[in-house]
Design a protein around this motif. Structure first.
Motif, short mmCIF file in Angstrom:
data_model
loop_
_atom_site.label_atom_id
_atom_site.label_comp_id
_atom_site.label_asym_id
_atom_site.label_seq_id
_atom_site.Cartn_x
_atom_site.Cartn_y
_atom_site.Cartn_z
N CYS A 19 66.35 109.29 119.66
CA CYS A 19 66.39 109.75 121.06
C CYS A 19 67.56 109.13 121.82
N ILE A 20 68.52 108.50 121.11
CA ILE A 20 69.66 107.86 121.80
C ILE A 20 70.57 108.95 122.35
N GLU A 21 70.81 108.89 123.67
CA GLU A 21 71.64 109.92 124.31
C GLU A 21 73.13 109.60 124.08
N GLY A 60 70.93 97.01 115.19
CA GLY A 60 71.11 98.30 115.87
C GLY A 60 71.37 99.41 114.88
N GLY A 61 72.17 99.11 113.86
CA GLY A 61 72.54 100.15 112.88
C GLY A 61 71.36 100.66 112.10
N VAL A 62 70.46 99.76 111.69
CA VAL A 62 69.35 100.22 110.84
C VAL A 62 68.34 101.05 111.65
N GLU A 94 74.49 106.52 125.68
CA GLU A 94 73.72 105.28 125.55
C GLU A 94 74.13 104.47 124.31
N LEU A 95 74.01 103.15 124.45
CA LEU A 95 74.12 102.26 123.30
C LEU A 95 72.79 101.54 123.13
N LEU A 96 72.40 101.34 121.88
CA LEU A 96 71.25 100.47 121.62
C LEU A 96 71.80 99.04 121.75
N VAL A 97 71.29 98.27 122.69
CA VAL A 97 71.88 96.95 122.93
C VAL A 97 71.02 95.80 122.42
N PHE A 117 76.42 102.21 106.57
CA PHE A 117 75.90 103.58 106.49
C PHE A 117 77.05 104.56 106.74
N LEU A 118 77.79 104.32 107.81
CA LEU A 118 78.90 105.21 108.15
C LEU A 118 79.97 105.22 107.06
N GLY A 119 80.23 104.06 106.48
CA GLY A 119 81.27 103.96 105.45
C GLY A 119 80.98 104.89 104.29
N THR A 141 73.36 90.59 112.50
CA THR A 141 73.29 91.13 111.14
C THR A 141 71.91 90.85 110.53
N HIS A 142 71.61 91.59 109.49
CA HIS A 142 70.35 91.36 108.78
C HIS A 142 70.29 89.91 108.29
N ARG A 143 71.43 89.42 107.81
CA ARG A 143 71.49 88.06 107.28
C ARG A 143 71.21 87.04 108.38
N SER A 184 65.74 96.16 91.72
CA SER A 184 65.36 95.10 92.66
C SER A 184 66.15 95.16 93.96
N GLU A 185 67.28 95.88 93.98
CA GLU A 185 68.07 95.96 95.22
C GLU A 185 67.90 97.32 95.90
N ASP A 186 66.94 98.10 95.44
CA ASP A 186 66.81 99.47 95.96
C ASP A 186 66.14 99.50 97.33
N ARG A 187 66.30 100.64 97.97
CA ARG A 187 65.53 100.91 99.18
C ARG A 187 64.06 101.06 98.78
N ASN A 213 74.96 90.99 105.01
CA ASN A 213 75.98 90.29 105.81
C ASN A 213 76.68 91.24 106.78
N ALA A 214 76.62 92.53 106.52
CA ALA A 214 77.32 93.49 107.39
C ALA A 214 76.34 94.34 108.21
N ALA A 215 75.25 94.77 107.60
CA ALA A 215 74.31 95.69 108.27
C ALA A 215 73.68 95.02 109.49
N LEU A 247 80.44 102.50 115.73
CA LEU A 247 80.53 101.80 114.44
C LEU A 247 79.99 100.39 114.62
N ALA A 248 78.96 100.06 113.81
CA ALA A 248 78.40 98.70 113.87
C ALA A 248 78.85 97.96 112.61
N GLY A 249 77.96 97.79 111.61
CA GLY A 249 78.37 97.12 110.37
C GLY A 249 79.13 98.03 109.43
N GLY A 250 78.99 99.33 109.62
CA GLY A 250 79.72 100.32 108.82
C GLY A 250 79.13 100.58 107.44
C1 LIG Z 1 73.97 99.77 98.98
C2 LIG Z 1 73.05 99.84 100.15
C3 LIG Z 1 71.70 99.52 99.98
C4 LIG Z 1 70.82 99.58 101.06
N1 LIG Z 1 69.51 99.22 100.88
C5 LIG Z 1 68.69 99.16 101.94
C6 LIG Z 1 67.35 98.69 101.81
O1 LIG Z 1 66.90 98.28 100.74
N2 LIG Z 1 66.56 98.71 102.92
C7 LIG Z 1 67.03 99.09 104.13
O2 LIG Z 1 66.30 99.03 105.11
N3 LIG Z 1 68.28 99.55 104.29
C8 LIG Z 1 69.11 99.58 103.23
N4 LIG Z 1 70.40 99.99 103.38
C9 LIG Z 1 70.78 100.52 104.68
C10 LIG Z 1 71.49 99.54 105.51
O3 LIG Z 1 70.59 98.57 105.97
C11 LIG Z 1 72.04 100.41 106.65
O4 LIG Z 1 73.16 101.06 106.11
C12 LIG Z 1 72.38 99.59 107.82
O5 LIG Z 1 71.25 99.02 108.39
C13 LIG Z 1 73.13 100.31 108.88
O6 LIG Z 1 73.62 99.31 109.72
P1 LIG Z 1 75.14 99.20 110.07
O7 LIG Z 1 75.24 98.11 111.05
O8 LIG Z 1 76.01 99.10 108.88
O9 LIG Z 1 75.35 100.61 110.79
P2 LIG Z 1 76.57 101.62 110.80
O10 LIG Z 1 76.80 102.18 109.45
O11 LIG Z 1 77.76 101.02 111.48
O12 LIG Z 1 75.94 102.72 111.79
C14 LIG Z 1 74.77 103.45 111.43
C15 LIG Z 1 74.47 104.52 112.48
O13 LIG Z 1 73.97 103.94 113.66
C16 LIG Z 1 74.80 104.23 114.80
N5 LIG Z 1 74.82 102.98 115.58
C17 LIG Z 1 75.01 101.72 115.06
N6 LIG Z 1 74.84 100.81 116.02
C18 LIG Z 1 74.55 101.47 117.16
C19 LIG Z 1 74.25 101.03 118.49
N7 LIG Z 1 74.23 99.73 118.82
N8 LIG Z 1 73.97 101.97 119.41
C20 LIG Z 1 73.98 103.30 119.10
N9 LIG Z 1 74.25 103.76 117.84
C21 LIG Z 1 74.53 102.85 116.88
C22 LIG Z 1 76.14 104.62 114.20
O14 LIG Z 1 76.85 105.49 115.04
C23 LIG Z 1 75.68 105.32 112.92
O15 LIG Z 1 75.24 106.64 113.19
C24 LIG Z 1 71.29 99.96 102.33
C25 LIG Z 1 72.65 100.29 102.51
C26 LIG Z 1 73.53 100.21 101.44
C27 LIG Z 1 74.98 100.54 101.66
#
Ligand SMILES: Cc1cc2nc3c(=O)[nH]c(=O)nc-3n(C[C@H](O)[C@H](O)[C@H](O)COP(=O)(O)OP(=O)(O)OC[C@H]3O[C@@H](n4cnc5c(N)ncnc54)[C@H](O)[C@@H]3O)c2cc1C
Length: 263
Positions: free
Chosen positions: A152-154, A105-107, A157-160, A28-30, A69-71, A181-184, A100-102, A23-26
């Motif tokens: 390809c993450i085993e 590593g998560g993206v 492994e952690l992406l560091v 996506f997982l949330g 974080t992205h921010r 304007s806030e869409d992917r 602020n949360a993403a 769990l990183a910013g949560g």
């Molecule tokens: C409303 C909304 C709008 C969005 N719009 C965009 C957009 O416009 N453009 C865009 O690019 N993205 C967008 N996103 C995606 C957002 O950027 C991703 O949800 C985010 O980057 C995931 O990062 P996180 O830290 O929250 O990851 P998490 O949700 O915590 O984890 C994501 C995945 O990565 C794995 N993981 C995380 N960190 C590691 C690590 N260090 N090593 C190994 N595995 C790991 C987790 O196990 C999980 O499978 C949007 C998301 C939301 C909720």
């Protein structure tokens, strides 16, 4: 599980493997958990691992910690001055609340096809560092992201960290949104002109589309070749036919942006 150090996090990851979801910013997982698509037996939270949140420049190379974080990327003075195109790509993700949360590593680890940073990081030739008790390995974005939500993450492994070489002066990131304007992105184009032109198109297929063999010629020629070579997907942001036309327009504009010459 909420380890306080990277060493502890790596030991837990090696011990529990995929049985504990990282769990990183949560952000996506949330969503997956709230919608009932995922019910992890355990979570391995990296939230307290401060060693992973840094942003540094070492020997001219940018090092983004996986928990930055992205921010923080978008606001970093080092990124803004040396890698402005990367600050721009991160600043265009979703809303400030998500950014602020993403995390960096998560993206990359979620491998969602419709993300912004992966195409830009690929065009800049960034490498993700994957660490386990077996050691470190550095992989390019094209090797890391293997398909829809597949990397390809085993399991041990952690992406560091993500390492980004110096940004050539001429670099562009264009995000085309078709709904709000806030869409992917519907189509994302990253173009970098170093010794050679590199163009990577994101959000149009399961992985970022990177074709060095198509990058010689005028902006119109490169754009026409990308539009022909890519087999775009259809989704709620646009049909394949629509995307093909957007790819032609956006690749041309991105290549034009990096093709200026000094007067
Ligand atoms: C409303 C909304 C709008 C969005 N719009 C965009 C957009 O416009 N453009 C865009 O690019 N993205 C967008 N996103 C995606 C957002 O950027 C991703 O949800 C985010 O980057 C995931 O990062 P996180 O830290 O929250 O990851 P998490 O949700 O915590 O984890 C994501 C995945 O990565 C794995 N993981 C995380 N960190 C590691 C690590 N260090 N090593 C190994 N595995 C790991 C987790 O196990 C999980 O499978 C949007 C998301 C939301 C909720």
């Amino acid at each position: 599980m909420g380890p306080d150090s990277l060493e502890e996090a790596l030991a837990l990851r090696a011990e529990r493997g995929d049985e504990a979801t990282v769990l990183a910013g949560g952000t996506f997982l949330g969503i997956l958990m709230n919608q009932g698509f995922l019910a992890p037996a355990a979570l391995l939270s990296l939230g307290r691992v401060v060693e992973l949140a840094g942003i540094d420049v070492v020997d001219g190379e940018l090092r983004l910690g996986a928990m930055a974080t992205h921010r923080s990327v978008e606001d970093s003075d080092a990124v803004r001055s040396g890698w402005p195109v990367l600050a721009r790509a991160f600043s265009l993700v979703a809303s400030p609340r998500v950014r602020n949360a993403a995390t960096v590593g998560g993206v990359l680890a979620d491998a969602d096809y419709a993300s912004d940073p992966p195409a830009m990081l690929a065009a800049l030739d960034a490498r993700a560092v994957l660490r386990s008790p077996r050691g470190d390995r550095a992989v390019g974005v094209g090797e890391l992201i293997q398909g829809y939500y597949e990397t390809c993450i085993e399991p041990d492994e952690l992406l560091v960290e993500v390492r980004v070489p110096a940004q050539p002066e001429r670099a562009a990131y264009r995000k085309f949104r078709s709904r709000s304007s806030e869409d992917r992105p519907c189509v994302a184009v990253a173009a970098v002109r170093g010794e050679r032109l590199r163009v990577v198109v994101g959000a149009v297929a399961e992985t970022p589309q990177d074709f060095p063999d198509l990058c010689d010629g005028s902006p119109d020629e490169v754009a026409a070749r990308y539009a022909e070579r890519i087999e775009p997907l259809s989704d709620a942001r646009g049909s394949a036919a629509y995307r093909r036309r957007v790819i032609a327009a956006e690749v041309r504009r991105a290549v034009e942006e990096v093709s200026w010459t000094r007067a």
